[in-house]
Enzyme design. Structure first.
Site, mmCIF file in Angstrom:
data_model
loop_
_atom_site.group_PDB
_atom_site.id
_atom_site.type_symbol
_atom_site.label_atom_id
_atom_site.label_comp_id
_atom_site.label_asym_id
_atom_site.label_seq_id
_atom_site.Cartn_x
_atom_site.Cartn_y
_atom_site.Cartn_z
ATOM 1 N N LYS A 1 0.860 -1.189 0.000
ATOM 2 C CA LYS A 1 0.000 0.000 0.000
ATOM 3 C C LYS A 1 0.883 1.220 0.000
ATOM 4 O O LYS A 1 1.819 1.335 0.801
ATOM 5 C CB LYS A 1 -0.882 -0.010 1.273
ATOM 6 C CG LYS A 1 -1.805 1.166 1.378
ATOM 7 C CD LYS A 1 -3.165 0.862 0.794
ATOM 8 C CE LYS A 1 -3.990 2.100 0.521
ATOM 9 N NZ LYS A 1 -3.675 2.773 -0.765
ATOM 10 N N GLN B 1 7.294 3.720 3.819
ATOM 11 C CA GLN B 1 5.873 3.351 3.883
ATOM 12 C C GLN B 1 5.654 2.063 4.692
ATOM 13 O O GLN B 1 4.624 1.917 5.350
ATOM 14 C CB GLN B 1 5.358 3.170 2.448
ATOM 15 C CG GLN B 1 3.854 3.271 2.308
ATOM 16 C CD GLN B 1 3.349 4.700 2.262
ATOM 17 O OE1 GLN B 1 3.893 5.520 1.550
ATOM 18 N NE2 GLN B 1 2.312 4.996 3.012
ATOM 19 N N LYS C 1 5.569 3.221 8.334
ATOM 20 C CA LYS C 1 4.438 4.124 8.552
ATOM 21 C C LYS C 1 3.139 3.312 8.587
ATOM 22 O O LYS C 1 2.305 3.478 9.472
ATOM 23 C CB LYS C 1 4.381 5.138 7.411
ATOM 24 C CG LYS C 1 3.250 6.120 7.522
ATOM 25 C CD LYS C 1 3.123 6.974 6.282
ATOM 26 C CE LYS C 1 4.417 7.710 5.993
ATOM 27 N NZ LYS C 1 4.274 8.661 4.881
ATOM 28 N N LYS D 1 5.201 1.750 -3.155
ATOM 29 C CA LYS D 1 5.115 3.108 -3.705
ATOM 30 C C LYS D 1 5.318 3.002 -5.203
ATOM 31 O O LYS D 1 5.940 2.045 -5.682
ATOM 32 C CB LYS D 1 6.220 4.000 -3.101
ATOM 33 C CG LYS D 1 5.970 5.477 -3.246
ATOM 34 C CD LYS D 1 5.051 6.033 -2.153
ATOM 35 C CE LYS D 1 4.696 7.478 -2.392
ATOM 36 N NZ LYS D 1 3.931 8.044 -1.270
ATOM 37 N N GLY E 1 -2.916 8.169 -4.170
ATOM 38 C CA GLY E 1 -2.314 9.387 -4.716
ATOM 39 C C GLY E 1 -1.063 9.800 -3.952
ATOM 40 O O GLY E 1 -0.751 9.270 -2.896
ATOM 41 N N ASP E 2 -0.322 10.725 -4.529
ATOM 42 C CA ASP E 2 0.818 11.385 -3.882
ATOM 43 C C ASP E 2 1.020 12.660 -4.702
ATOM 44 O O ASP E 2 0.070 13.129 -5.349
ATOM 45 C CB ASP E 2 2.055 10.459 -3.897
ATOM 46 C CG ASP E 2 3.208 11.015 -3.047
ATOM 47 O OD1 ASP E 2 3.099 11.006 -1.815
ATOM 48 O OD2 ASP E 2 4.222 11.470 -3.615
ATOM 49 N N THR F 1 -4.423 13.625 5.314
ATOM 50 C CA THR F 1 -3.012 13.773 5.681
ATOM 51 C C THR F 1 -2.801 15.091 6.425
ATOM 52 O O THR F 1 -2.135 15.133 7.471
ATOM 53 C CB THR F 1 -2.107 13.672 4.441
ATOM 54 O OG1 THR F 1 -2.454 12.493 3.735
ATOM 55 C CG2 THR F 1 -0.643 13.599 4.826
ATOM 56 N N ASN G 1 -2.180 19.245 -1.644
ATOM 57 C CA ASN G 1 -3.198 18.569 -0.847
ATOM 58 C C ASN G 1 -2.884 18.581 0.648
ATOM 59 O O ASN G 1 -3.730 18.958 1.470
ATOM 60 C CB ASN G 1 -3.349 17.129 -1.361
ATOM 61 C CG ASN G 1 -4.258 16.302 -0.489
ATOM 62 O OD1 ASN G 1 -3.807 15.533 0.344
ATOM 63 N ND2 ASN G 1 -5.552 16.502 -0.645
ATOM 64 N N SER H 1 -6.816 5.804 3.856
ATOM 65 C CA SER H 1 -6.877 4.917 2.678
ATOM 66 C C SER H 1 -7.276 3.514 3.116
ATOM 67 O O SER H 1 -8.067 2.840 2.444
ATOM 68 C CB SER H 1 -5.519 4.846 1.985
ATOM 69 O OG SER H 1 -5.320 5.980 1.179
HETATM 70 P P1 NAP Z 1 0.712 17.931 -4.126
HETATM 71 O O1 NAP Z 1 -0.735 18.132 -3.882
HETATM 72 O O2 NAP Z 1 1.169 17.587 -5.483
HETATM 73 O O3 NAP Z 1 1.475 19.244 -3.594
HETATM 74 C C1 NAP Z 1 2.859 19.282 -3.510
HETATM 75 C C2 NAP Z 1 3.283 20.674 -3.093
HETATM 76 O O4 NAP Z 1 4.697 20.672 -2.871
HETATM 77 C C3 NAP Z 1 3.024 21.738 -4.146
HETATM 78 O O5 NAP Z 1 2.817 22.959 -3.529
HETATM 79 C C4 NAP Z 1 4.344 21.714 -4.937
HETATM 80 O O6 NAP Z 1 4.600 22.913 -5.617
HETATM 81 C C5 NAP Z 1 5.349 21.503 -3.853
HETATM 82 N N1 NAP Z 1 6.528 20.764 -4.392
HETATM 83 C C6 NAP Z 1 6.515 19.563 -5.010
HETATM 84 N N2 NAP Z 1 7.768 19.223 -5.395
HETATM 85 C C7 NAP Z 1 8.568 20.219 -5.011
HETATM 86 C C8 NAP Z 1 9.949 20.454 -5.111
HETATM 87 N N3 NAP Z 1 10.785 19.570 -5.690
HETATM 88 N N4 NAP Z 1 10.411 21.602 -4.587
HETATM 89 C C9 NAP Z 1 9.594 22.477 -4.002
HETATM 90 N N5 NAP Z 1 8.258 22.303 -3.886
HETATM 91 C C10 NAP Z 1 7.755 21.201 -4.369
HETATM 92 O O7 NAP Z 1 1.297 16.773 -3.166
HETATM 93 P P2 NAP Z 1 0.846 16.358 -1.721
HETATM 94 O O8 NAP Z 1 -0.062 15.181 -1.845
HETATM 95 O O9 NAP Z 1 0.396 17.557 -0.967
HETATM 96 O O10 NAP Z 1 2.216 15.796 -1.112
HETATM 97 C C11 NAP Z 1 3.151 16.634 -0.461
HETATM 98 C C12 NAP Z 1 4.099 15.781 0.352
HETATM 99 O O11 NAP Z 1 3.359 15.024 1.321
HETATM 100 C C13 NAP Z 1 4.921 14.757 -0.417
HETATM 101 O O12 NAP Z 1 6.173 14.577 0.199
HETATM 102 C C14 NAP Z 1 4.112 13.492 -0.246
HETATM 103 O O13 NAP Z 1 4.898 12.320 -0.420
HETATM 104 C C15 NAP Z 1 3.660 13.643 1.186
HETATM 105 N N6 NAP Z 1 2.490 12.862 1.553
HETATM 106 C C16 NAP Z 1 1.317 13.019 0.897
HETATM 107 C C17 NAP Z 1 0.220 12.292 1.310
HETATM 108 C C18 NAP Z 1 -1.127 12.479 0.678
HETATM 109 O O14 NAP Z 1 -2.078 11.897 1.170
HETATM 110 N N7 NAP Z 1 -1.271 13.294 -0.345
HETATM 111 C C19 NAP Z 1 0.335 11.371 2.362
HETATM 112 C C20 NAP Z 1 1.562 11.256 3.030
HETATM 113 C C21 NAP Z 1 2.622 12.004 2.610
HETATM 114 P P3 NAP Z 1 4.391 22.988 -7.213
HETATM 115 O O15 NAP Z 1 2.915 23.047 -7.402
HETATM 116 O O16 NAP Z 1 5.104 24.206 -7.611
HETATM 117 O O17 NAP Z 1 5.006 21.723 -7.766
#
Ligand code: NAP
Length: 457
Positions: free
Chosen positions: A101, A122, A125, A137, A176-177, A221, A252, A389
């Site tokens: 997952k 993961q 976690k 992943k 998603g991520d 999250t 997100n 999830s």
């Molecule tokens: P998202 O909706 O795609 O948003 C990512 C954000 O981070 C955007 O503001 C993006 O800016 C910025 N970003 C991405 N890559 C970057 C980089 N290399 N340098 C600087 N800024 C960057 O993704 P998200 O789901 O919120 O995920 C954010 C983080 O949380 C990730 O590390 C992910 O693995 C972790 N996470 C997410 C979830 C989940 O449920 N979504 C769960 C656990 C952990 P831009 O728009 O300019 O790219």
């Protein structure tokens, strides 16, 4: 690149050191993966001192080798009728606790090292959530930015045309991520259904509510991160009320962390995207951020068009120079280095909790811990997404939906118990208050015991 050298004074230290040295030789070009393993290995020394059976079963050499890695070509046609090629991945790391997952990331920086670091994290976690889910992943170096809806759909269909043969509700359940939200999950699920000829709702999570998705998954999250910090604060007789908070990212995780922190009385003054950050001394208007990012898909700099007191600075990392009580990195890996951590500390930060995966490098974590900053590591603090999830999987299996409040309450309970378990493990193994050590150990022990009970394979 990693710099930490493991000591070799005891059999446990020698064992950990030798596994890590082997790993470095085999994975010399995978710095993110080595960084993630090093952080966990450092935490596990006291566990191996007390449990020689883990050495006897050679648990570490087994746990750092993924069950399998699938890498595949994704070919699709863009709106100009040009054929484009990307690379897709799925890392199925460990399914001792339950089916693999973990999310799918669509971002140009995606490579095997990043996929492996994320899948490895993961495992622990997911084990920490207390729910029956293993670690995996996946993703692609596809860049969704600037693509039309039709291009995203064609890419997702092509990606799933290969991925479908490796996943299933009892095998591997992606979500998603970065770059993969409800829209992408919808296209991926549609294609899976078409190929399989069956409505196996439990094969993907993060589906939209009404089409197999769980309420609260979108918020989970970010909300979970704030629930986790609420526990850290409560343990210190404090609350979010009037705390000044900085959140990086505006995706997100960031949006729903801002929303919940404000709901609990905090003032969130900054957020960012990969180009720069906005500062709003009156407190971020989360409705505006949602309008910009979720509805219009624009850059965060347009926020200043809506709020006259706000400013925009074209420097993503500069966000850590804003003084705050609580910092919530919610963008991406390695966004806080030692210097940024020192700046946060000298500006008086009291709590740092990770919404993103591995946003603080090892030096930064050490700076926080040495300076008495309460530190909530990603593995524990952002586990609310994957936990919800798993709740979506439970609803899909039961062929029903739960109310928003029911899912939110369960999420809250799960985050509370992750905090308690991590805190207790840290205490038990001689590092009270160190949630990095505590969460790594609490997640690891369940998996290691499962590996022993399932025999050698
Ligand atoms: P998202 O909706 O795609 O948003 C990512 C954000 O981070 C955007 O503001 C993006 O800016 C910025 N970003 C991405 N890559 C970057 C980089 N290399 N340098 C600087 N800024 C960057 O993704 P998200 O789901 O919120 O995920 C954010 C983080 O949380 C990730 O590390 C992910 O693995 C972790 N996470 C997410 C979830 C989940 O449920 N979504 C769960 C656990 C952990 P831009 O728009 O300019 O790219």
């Amino acid at each position: 690149m990693t710099t930490q050298v493991f000591k070799t004074d005891t059999p446990a230290q020698s064992y950990i050191n030798s596994v890590f040295e082997q790993l470095k030789l085999k994975n010399a070009h995978q710095p993110e993966f080595l960084q993630a393993v090093e952080e966990i290995f450092l935490s596990l020394i006291p566990v191996f001192e007390q449990h020689p059976e883990y050495i006897q079963h050679n648990i570490l050499s087994r746990i750092v080798e993924p069950d399998r890695i699938v890498s595949f070509r994704v070919t699709w046609v863009d709106d100009q009728n040009q054929v484009q090629v990307n690379r897709g991945y799925r890392v199925q790391f460990n399914n001792v606790v339950g089916p693999y997952k973990g999310g799918l990331r669509f971002h140009p920086t995606v490579n095997e090292s990043i996929m492996k670091f994320l899948a490895f994290e993961q495992i622990f976690k997911n084990s920490l959530t207390g729910l029956p889910i293993g670690g995996g992943k996946g993703g692609s170096d596809f860049n969704p930015k600037g693509k039309s809806n039709a291009e995203i759909m064609r890419f997702c269909q092509s990606f799933m045309t290969e991925l479908y043969r490796h996943i299933g509700p009892d095998v591997d359940v992606p979500a998603g991520d970065i770059g993969v939200g409800g829209r992408e999950i919808g296209y991926l699920f549609g294609q899976y259904k078409r190929i399989r000829g069956a409505h196996e709702a439990g094969v993907l999570t993060g589906k939209l509510p009404g089409y197999g998705g769980s309420l609260v998954r979108k918020e989970a999250t970010g909300y979970g991160l704030v629930y986790f910090v609420e526990e850290m604060l409560r343990d210190n007789n404090q609350s979010f009320l009037n705390k000044k908070v900085v959140v990086s990212g505006s995706g997100n995780v960031a949006i729903y962390a801002i929303e919940k922190a404000q709901h609990l009385g905090a003032k969130v003054v900054a957020c960012s995207d990969s180009n720069g950050y906005i500062y709003d001394p009156d407190g971020i208007d989360v409705k505006v951020v949602k309008e910009i990012k979720e509805v219009k898909g624009e850059r965060i700099k347009t926020y200043v068009d809506y709020r006259t007191n706000a400013t925009y600075t074209e420097d993503f990392l500069g966000i850590w120079s804003i003084p705050c009580d609580i910092a919530l990195p919610c963008a991406t890996q390695n966004e806080i280095n030692g210097d940024a951590a020192r700046t946060l500390v000298s500006n008086g930060v009291k709590i740092v909790a990770e919404g993103a995966n591995m946003p603080s490098n090892l030096e930064a974590i050490n700076v926080f811990l040495e300076n008495g900053v309460l530190f909530g590591p990603a593995k524990a603090a952002n586990a609310g997404g994957v936990a919800t999830s798993a709740l979506e999987m439970a609803q899909n299996s039961g062929r029903n939906y739960w109310s928003f409040n029911k899912v939110d309450e369960k999420l809250h309970e799960i985050m509370r118990s992750i905090y308690i378990e991590s805190k207790e493990a840290a205490q038990k193994y001689g590092t009270p208050g160190n949630l990095v050590v505590g969460s790594n150990i609490a997640g690891f022990v369940k998996v290691a015991n499962g590996m022993i009970s399932e025999g050698v394979y």
